[in-house]
Write a protein that holds these residues in place. Sequence first.
Motif, PDB file in Angstrom:
ATOM      1  N   PHE A  41       0.997  -1.390   0.113  1.00  0.00           N
ATOM      2  CA  PHE A  41      -0.075  -0.794   0.061  1.00  0.00           C
ATOM      3  C   PHE A  41       1.256   1.169  -0.021  1.00  0.00           C
ATOM      4  O   PHE A  41       0.691   1.910  -1.119  1.00  0.00           O
ATOM      5  N   CYS A  42       1.912   1.363   1.222  1.00  0.00           N
ATOM      6  CA  CYS A  42       2.464   2.488   0.977  1.00  0.00           C
ATOM      7  C   CYS A  42       3.618   2.739  -0.141  1.00  0.00           C
ATOM      8  O   CYS A  42       3.906   4.190   0.002  1.00  0.00           O
ATOM      9  N   LYS A  50       4.690  13.990  -7.983  1.00  0.00           N
ATOM     10  CA  LYS A  50       5.283  15.855  -6.809  1.00  0.00           C
ATOM     11  C   LYS A  50       4.508  15.042  -5.414  1.00  0.00           C
ATOM     12  O   LYS A  50       3.589  14.371  -5.564  1.00  0.00           O
ATOM     13  N   CYS A  51       5.204  15.374  -4.196  1.00  0.00           N
ATOM     14  CA  CYS A  51       4.513  15.465  -2.908  1.00  0.00           C
ATOM     15  C   CYS A  51       3.543  16.561  -3.162  1.00  0.00           C
ATOM     16  O   CYS A  51       3.131  17.238  -3.097  1.00  0.00           O
ATOM     17  N   GLU A  52       2.386  15.538  -2.475  1.00  0.00           N
ATOM     18  CA  GLU A  52       1.273  16.508  -2.502  1.00  0.00           C
ATOM     19  C   GLU A  52       0.676  16.995  -0.875  1.00  0.00           C
ATOM     20  O   GLU A  52      -0.342  17.967  -0.963  1.00  0.00           O
ATOM     21  N   SER A  53       2.035  17.737  -0.421  1.00  0.00           N
ATOM     22  CA  SER A  53       2.274  18.181   1.207  1.00  0.00           C
ATOM     23  C   SER A  53       2.202  19.605   0.770  1.00  0.00           C
ATOM     24  O   SER A  53       2.887  20.267  -0.511  1.00  0.00           O
ATOM     25  N   PRO A  54       0.855  20.326   1.174  1.00  0.00           N
ATOM     26  CA  PRO A  54       1.041  22.394   0.336  1.00  0.00           C
ATOM     27  C   PRO A  54       2.274  23.112   0.521  1.00  0.00           C
ATOM     28  O   PRO A  54       3.282  22.869   1.382  1.00  0.00           O
ATOM     29  N   GLY A  55       2.989  23.208  -0.437  1.00  0.00           N
ATOM     30  CA  GLY A  55       3.818  24.111  -0.839  1.00  0.00           C
ATOM     31  C   GLY A  55       5.402  23.655  -0.866  1.00  0.00           C
ATOM     32  O   GLY A  55       6.746  23.865  -0.677  1.00  0.00           O
ATOM     33  N   CYS A  56       4.621  21.915  -0.446  1.00  0.00           N
ATOM     34  CA  CYS A  56       6.313  20.948  -0.667  1.00  0.00           C
ATOM     35  C   CYS A  56       6.718  20.761  -2.085  1.00  0.00           C
ATOM     36  O   CYS A  56       6.118  20.414  -2.759  1.00  0.00           O
ATOM     37  N   LYS A  57       7.963  20.418  -2.627  1.00  0.00           N
ATOM     38  CA  LYS A  57       8.202  20.805  -4.208  1.00  0.00           C
ATOM     39  C   LYS A  57       9.469  19.253  -3.992  1.00  0.00           C
ATOM     40  O   LYS A  57       9.513  18.920  -5.301  1.00  0.00           O
ATOM     41  N   ARG A  58       9.468  18.532  -3.425  1.00  0.00           N
ATOM     42  CA  ARG A  58      10.063  17.259  -4.170  1.00  0.00           C
ATOM     43  C   ARG A  58       9.838  16.100  -4.134  1.00  0.00           C
ATOM     44  O   ARG A  58       8.303  16.496  -4.096  1.00  0.00           O
ATOM     45  N   LEU A  59      10.095  15.191  -4.583  1.00  0.00           N
ATOM     46  CA  LEU A  59       8.904  14.037  -5.000  1.00  0.00           C
ATOM     47  C   LEU A  59       9.121  13.242  -3.332  1.00  0.00           C
ATOM     48  O   LEU A  59       9.412  13.289  -2.773  1.00  0.00           O
ATOM     49  N   SER A  60       7.650  12.628  -4.104  1.00  0.00           N
ATOM     50  CA  SER A  60       6.767  11.287  -2.822  1.00  0.00           C
ATOM     51  C   SER A  60       7.875  10.152  -2.324  1.00  0.00           C
ATOM     52  O   SER A  60       8.474  10.141  -3.939  1.00  0.00           O
ATOM     53  N   MET A  61       7.271   9.773  -2.476  1.00  0.00           N
ATOM     54  CA  MET A  61       7.860   8.228  -1.808  1.00  0.00           C
ATOM     55  C   MET A  61       7.184   7.158  -0.698  1.00  0.00           C
ATOM     56  O   MET A  61       7.398   6.292  -1.160  1.00  0.00           O
ATOM     57  N   ILE A  62       6.670   7.806  -0.751  1.00  0.00           N
ATOM     58  CA  ILE A  62       5.402   6.685   0.837  1.00  0.00           C
ATOM     59  C   ILE A  62       4.045   7.651   0.236  1.00  0.00           C
ATOM     60  O   ILE A  62       3.586   8.824   0.647  1.00  0.00           O
ATOM     61  N   GLN A  63       2.731   7.029   0.510  1.00  0.00           N
ATOM     62  CA  GLN A  63       1.277   6.580   0.676  1.00  0.00           C
ATOM     63  C   GLN A  63       1.267   6.882   1.913  1.00  0.00           C
ATOM     64  O   GLN A  63       0.859   5.503   2.483  1.00  0.00           O
ATOM     65  N   CYS A  64       0.426   7.802   2.286  1.00  0.00           N
ATOM     66  CA  CYS A  64      -0.081   7.511   3.701  1.00  0.00           C
ATOM     67  C   CYS A  64      -1.090   7.380   4.229  1.00  0.00           C
ATOM     68  O   CYS A  64      -2.234   7.104   3.456  1.00  0.00           O
TER      69      CYS A  64
END
Length: 84
Positions: A41-42, A50-64
């Motif tokens: 899942f994760c 793209k990271c879905e946190s507001p204002g973040c421009k990093r690449l995502s690595m995990i799904q909450c």
Amino acid sequence: MLSQTYWMLGSPIFQEWRLYAWYAGGYVDSCPPRADKPTDFCFNRKVYGKCESPGCKRLSMIQCPFCSTNICFQEMIIEQHRCV
């Protein structure tokens, strides 16, 4: 990092996965329904982007496992994302 991992494994979507440990150990007789492992899942194939946190421009690595958003390492582990 250990407390964040413990928090993630406490998600309701992993309930059947946790119950299977009791079944596999012989403590309960009824087999729970088949469920995804936390790694399935994760760290699925749709998590990269793209990271879905507001204002973040990093690449995502995990799904909450609570809110199903894709989050980068900095937000999830370092800043300890807690959406609940």
